[in-house]
Design an enzyme around this catalytic site. Structure first.
Site, PDB file in Angstrom:
ATOM      1  N   ASP A  49       0.858  -1.187   0.000  1.00  0.00           N
ATOM      2  CA  ASP A  49       0.000   0.000   0.000  1.00  0.00           C
ATOM      3  C   ASP A  49       0.895   1.239   0.000  1.00  0.00           C
ATOM      4  O   ASP A  49       2.108   1.138   0.175  1.00  0.00           O
ATOM      5  CB  ASP A  49      -0.931   0.002   1.220  1.00  0.00           C
ATOM      6  CG  ASP A  49      -0.204  -0.392   2.489  1.00  0.00           C
ATOM      7  OD1 ASP A  49       1.006  -0.089   2.606  1.00  0.00           O
ATOM      8  OD2 ASP A  49      -0.823  -1.016   3.362  1.00  0.00           O
ATOM      9  N   ASP A  51       1.554   4.886   1.703  1.00  0.00           N
ATOM     10  CA  ASP A  51       1.252   5.778   2.809  1.00  0.00           C
ATOM     11  C   ASP A  51       1.821   7.168   2.523  1.00  0.00           C
ATOM     12  O   ASP A  51       2.902   7.298   1.952  1.00  0.00           O
ATOM     13  CB  ASP A  51       1.850   5.237   4.112  1.00  0.00           C
ATOM     14  CG  ASP A  51       1.231   3.904   4.501  1.00  0.00           C
ATOM     15  OD1 ASP A  51       0.029   3.713   4.226  1.00  0.00           O
ATOM     16  OD2 ASP A  51       1.942   3.054   5.056  1.00  0.00           O
ATOM     17  N   ASP A 133      10.144   3.483  12.996  1.00  0.00           N
ATOM     18  CA  ASP A 133      10.841   2.381  13.664  1.00  0.00           C
ATOM     19  C   ASP A 133      12.238   2.085  13.091  1.00  0.00           C
ATOM     20  O   ASP A 133      13.240   2.240  13.780  1.00  0.00           O
ATOM     21  CB  ASP A 133       9.962   1.119  13.724  1.00  0.00           C
ATOM     22  CG  ASP A 133       9.272   0.761  12.414  1.00  0.00           C
ATOM     23  OD1 ASP A 133       9.550   1.420  11.385  1.00  0.00           O
ATOM     24  OD2 ASP A 133       8.453  -0.180  12.402  1.00  0.00           O
TER      25      ASP A 133
END
Ligand code: ATP
Ligand code: MG
Length: 440
Positions: A49, A51, A133
């Site tokens: 996907d 983002d 992260d």
């Protein structure tokens, strides 16, 4: 990294993501693709996907798009909806004030263990990158100049094949222990090596997974085990002592790699990968049925012995108990736990091989899953009786294909209901008080 130094072109970006980027840009905001999609495109993989990150606030995003809804409490986001396709748009996250716990406006919140409970402080793109992260997840593709902005040396790590947390690993794992699971998942998915300082704290901090809401662990579970890397993820999680937190009822049995439990789980995930990589589907119901079969069985045996219950009744009670216990770690939606229970019940019912009963069982909606699981058990346990039972069902189905009674599919999906209907009608109707006015 300017446009002529990287391989990402707009032709590889989904049309809807481009629409969102352009609309934000024309509205006077900064707009970037970020995270997994940039990483995957650089690696030549197809992103799952797209983002988007921006300096527009959630409210400003909402005012630009009529097809937009704001979601999330822990992490407030905008979803721009194009039919079934949803583009996630996040406002740049900023640093948290030191006095997190007592943040005056309640924009951020941290628990005693260092867990981030709320993360809604907005900031600059540099700050946003620091809050992500892994370094390879903190690269931004700008719609203004088509360059890649790499604030954490993600490009270098990607080239070196290294997965590295941004910042102090222990602090980052404490903020969000799910990052430990993500470390394993990205390492296997992307073929990266977890860099030492990001790897070492995991075993020590594994217990923090106990604090993760079961619904979130369920999501992670699906990402780990339904995307073609289940076996590698299992072995990775196992190595770091993380797997047991998904299925606490297996924790002690799994310590022994020769146990039925270990071999069942390992084989289950191998089979899952084979199916998925061969373009076949796998239902989470089957995974949970296989993972929890031995705990259910052990508990049922105990109930049968102690309570003198019939085997089948004991199984039903054990199933309910084991599912309830499991749901404290991973929330299993009913649409998966109910069919899992069917698969367990079928392990008993498939012992009935009289022709009439056998024929009826073939029409059971979960027959195929129950049969597959019977074969799996037989492989794990090497039990001669199970093997010949499996053989019986294999032959019996073949016989039907060649010209026995029509199967359920042949009779159409309504067949089973029609069969069951008279039985239901025989049951006395219970009338609720609310029904009365309609009856009179
Ligand atoms: P994929 O979608 O292929 O699983 P992804 O990197 O896109 O991988 P997502 O979960 O979609 O993963 O998250 C998108 C981005 O959001 C990540 O790349 C990362 O930058 C950031 N992110 C997601 N989860 C976390 C987290 N727990 N802590 C910090 N940053 C995160
Ligand atoms: Mg993603």
């Amino acid at each position: 990294m300017p446009r002529d130094k990287h391989n990402i072109s707009r032709a590889q970006v989904s049309e809807n993501a481009l629409k969102v980027l352009y609309r934000l840009h024309k509205g006077g905001f900064d707009a970037y693709l970020v995270g997994g999609c940039v990483r995957d495109l650089l690696l030549g993989l197809e992103p799952k996907d797209f983002d988007v990150a921006t300096n527009a606030s959630p409210e400003q995003i909402k005012s630009l798009f009529s097809n937009c809804r704001l979601i999330g409490r822990r992490f407030r986001l905008a979803h721009v909806v194009f039919g079934r396709d949803v583009i996630e748009v996040a406002t740049f996250r900023g640093h948290h004030p030191d006095e997190d716990e007592s943040s005056p406006k309640g924009h951020s919140k941290q628990s005693k263990e260092g867990l981030l409970l709320r993360d809604n402080v907005y900031g600059s793109i540099e700050e946003d990158a620091q809050r992500r992260d892994f370094t390879v997840n903190a690269m931004y593709y700008s719609i203004a100049d088509f360059a890649i902005y790499d604030f954490a040396n993600g490009v270098k790590d990607l080239e070196a094949g290294v997965l590295r947390l941004i910042g102090d690993p222990e602090t980052r794992y404490r903020e969000d222990p799910v990052r430990m699971l993500r470390a394993i998942r990205f390492a296997t998915k992307l073929g990266l090596r977890i860099e030492d300082s990001s790897r070492v704290p995991i075993a020590k901090l594994a217990h923090l997974l106990d604090n993760i809401p079961p619904a979130r662990l369920f999501e992670e579970f699906l990402k780990l085990f339904l995307h073609g890397k289940a076996e590698a993820n299992f072995l990775g999680l196992y190595e770091y002592g993380l797997f047991g937190y998904f299925v606490p009822q297996l924790k002690s049995a799994l310590k022994n790699a020769d146990s039925f439990e270990y071999r069942m789980v390992h084989q289950l995930f191998k089979d899952t990968d084979t199916r998925i990589n061969g373009g076949k589907g796998v239902t989470p119901a089957y995974l949970f049925a296989a993972l929890l079969w031995y705990p259910v069985n052990a508990h049922a045996e105990q109930l049968a012995q102690e309570g003198g219950l019939a085997e089948y009744d004991a199984l039903q009670i054990a199933a309910a108990d084991v599912v309830a216990k499991q749901s404290r770690s991973i929330a299993i939606p009913k649409r998966f736990s109910l069919p899992a229970r069917d698969i367990w019940a079928l392990q008993h019912r498939l012992q009935q091989t009289q022709p009439r009963k056998a024929e009826r069982l073939l029409t059971h909606p979960k027959f195929r899953a129950g049969y597959d699981f019977l074969l799996l058990r037989s492989r794990i346990e090497g039990d001669a009786e199970l093997a010949s039972l499996g053989q019986f069902w294999t032959e019996f189905q073949k016989g039907k294909e060649v010209g026995g009674a029509p199967t359920r599919q042949a009779r159409g999906p309504g067949a089973r209901n029609a069969e069951d209907a008279p039985k239901r009608r025989r049951r006395p109707r219970r009338r609720k008080p609310a029904d009365k006015p309609q009856d009179s």
